[in-house]
Scaffold this motif. Sequence first.
Motif, short mmCIF file in Angstrom:
data_model
loop_
_atom_site.label_atom_id
_atom_site.label_comp_id
_atom_site.label_asym_id
_atom_site.label_seq_id
_atom_site.Cartn_x
_atom_site.Cartn_y
_atom_site.Cartn_z
N UNK A 3 0.83 -1.29 0.10
CA UNK A 3 -0.12 0.06 -0.16
C UNK A 3 0.85 1.11 0.01
N UNK A 4 2.27 1.27 0.30
CA UNK A 4 3.03 2.45 0.02
C UNK A 4 3.40 2.70 -1.25
N UNK A 5 2.93 1.72 -2.33
CA UNK A 5 3.29 1.93 -3.50
C UNK A 5 2.37 2.85 -4.64
N UNK A 6 1.10 2.32 -4.50
CA UNK A 6 0.12 3.15 -5.51
C UNK A 6 0.35 4.73 -5.43
N UNK A 7 0.47 5.44 -4.36
CA UNK A 7 0.71 7.01 -4.59
C UNK A 7 1.59 7.37 -5.37
N UNK A 8 2.69 6.87 -5.37
CA UNK A 8 3.97 7.02 -6.16
C UNK A 8 3.88 6.49 -7.64
N UNK B 201 -0.50 8.37 -14.04
CA UNK B 201 -1.85 9.10 -14.20
C UNK B 201 -2.03 9.74 -15.49
N UNK B 202 -0.73 10.02 -16.36
CA UNK B 202 -1.04 10.67 -17.27
C UNK B 202 -1.66 9.78 -18.52
N UNK B 203 -1.35 8.52 -18.41
CA UNK B 203 -1.58 7.13 -19.33
C UNK B 203 -2.81 6.59 -19.23
N UNK C 17 2.27 -13.48 -10.47
CA UNK C 17 3.30 -12.49 -10.24
C UNK C 17 2.59 -11.57 -9.25
N UNK C 18 1.16 -11.21 -9.20
CA UNK C 18 0.79 -10.10 -8.53
C UNK C 18 -0.03 -9.08 -9.41
N UNK C 19 -0.35 -9.14 -10.63
CA UNK C 19 -1.01 -8.11 -11.50
C UNK C 19 -2.37 -7.84 -10.87
N UNK C 20 -3.19 -8.79 -10.61
CA UNK C 20 -4.53 -8.47 -10.01
C UNK C 20 -4.40 -8.04 -8.72
N UNK C 21 -3.42 -8.37 -7.84
CA UNK C 21 -3.25 -7.85 -6.54
C UNK C 21 -2.85 -6.23 -6.46
N UNK C 22 -1.98 -6.02 -7.38
CA UNK C 22 -1.50 -4.80 -7.43
C UNK C 22 -2.76 -3.87 -7.99
N UNK C 23 -3.33 -4.19 -8.98
CA UNK C 23 -4.39 -3.43 -9.59
C UNK C 23 -5.60 -3.23 -8.45
N UNK C 24 -5.82 -4.26 -7.63
CA UNK C 24 -6.68 -3.99 -6.51
C UNK C 24 -6.38 -3.03 -5.50
N UNK C 25 -5.07 -3.26 -5.04
CA UNK C 25 -4.69 -1.92 -4.06
C UNK C 25 -4.45 -0.66 -4.92
N UNK C 26 -4.22 -0.57 -6.20
CA UNK C 26 -4.31 0.79 -6.85
C UNK C 26 -5.63 1.22 -6.92
N UNK C 27 -6.71 0.45 -7.19
CA UNK C 27 -7.96 0.78 -7.15
C UNK C 27 -8.62 1.33 -5.79
N UNK C 28 -7.92 0.59 -4.83
CA UNK C 28 -8.52 1.39 -3.38
C UNK C 28 -7.75 2.61 -3.46
N UNK D 150 -11.10 10.31 -9.04
CA UNK D 150 -9.45 10.67 -9.29
C UNK D 150 -9.41 12.00 -9.33
N UNK D 151 -8.67 12.78 -8.50
CA UNK D 151 -8.61 14.09 -8.39
C UNK D 151 -9.99 14.71 -8.54
N UNK D 152 -10.79 14.38 -7.63
CA UNK D 152 -11.89 14.84 -7.71
C UNK D 152 -13.17 14.69 -8.52
#
Length: 150
Positions: free
Chosen positions: A14-19, A25-27, A38-49, A72-74
Amino acid sequence: MATISFEYTLGNIDSIPAEFWQHAAPYRLITFTGEMGAGKTTFISHLCNYLQVEDAVSSPTFALVNEYAAYIKGREEVIYHIDLYRLCDAAEAVNAGMEDCIDQAKRGSAYCFVEWPGKADALLFAPRLDVTIEVTGETERRMTLHIVER
Ligand SMILES: Nc1ncnc2c1ncn2[C@@H]1O[C@H](COP(=O)(O)OP(=O)(O)OP(=O)(O)O)[C@@H](O)[C@H]1O
Ligand SMILES: [Mg+2]
């Protein structure tokens, strides 16, 4: 461009998504590549949170495309979470509605997060962000970001 990479575990993911999002974000189109588990779905899930997605994020393997509402950004934004693992060819992706999702991403009206993008690379466009996840230990992962300019 310098390579951007993150090392993380299940404990500090959970320390990763902000950075991550500062770079991503531009993409509107972001692909995730890595071996099964590998953890694709797991990361996407934490990013979505992090992106304030309300609905539970699950693996879309059986639906091909999951649609989430994010904040996202309001602004309310749509995220399409696409898993092409079971896909046979690009024609099937078009039938499953993936082309429409990709078109929305192209127009800037949605985000597409795509697992197993190689199954329909003819439908991808640039600019986009390609993300690779490597398994470096039982719960250790290395994520590398690669911007595709054109
Ligand atoms: N640092 C980590 N990040 C993500 N997942 C981890 C990590 N450490 C261990 N895991 C475990 O690895 C598994 C990753 O599964 P996940 O479904 O996210 O993989 P995937 O890359 O989406 O696989 P698939 O190609 O089958 O869709 C989970 O069981 C998760 O708990
Ligand atoms: Mg997955």
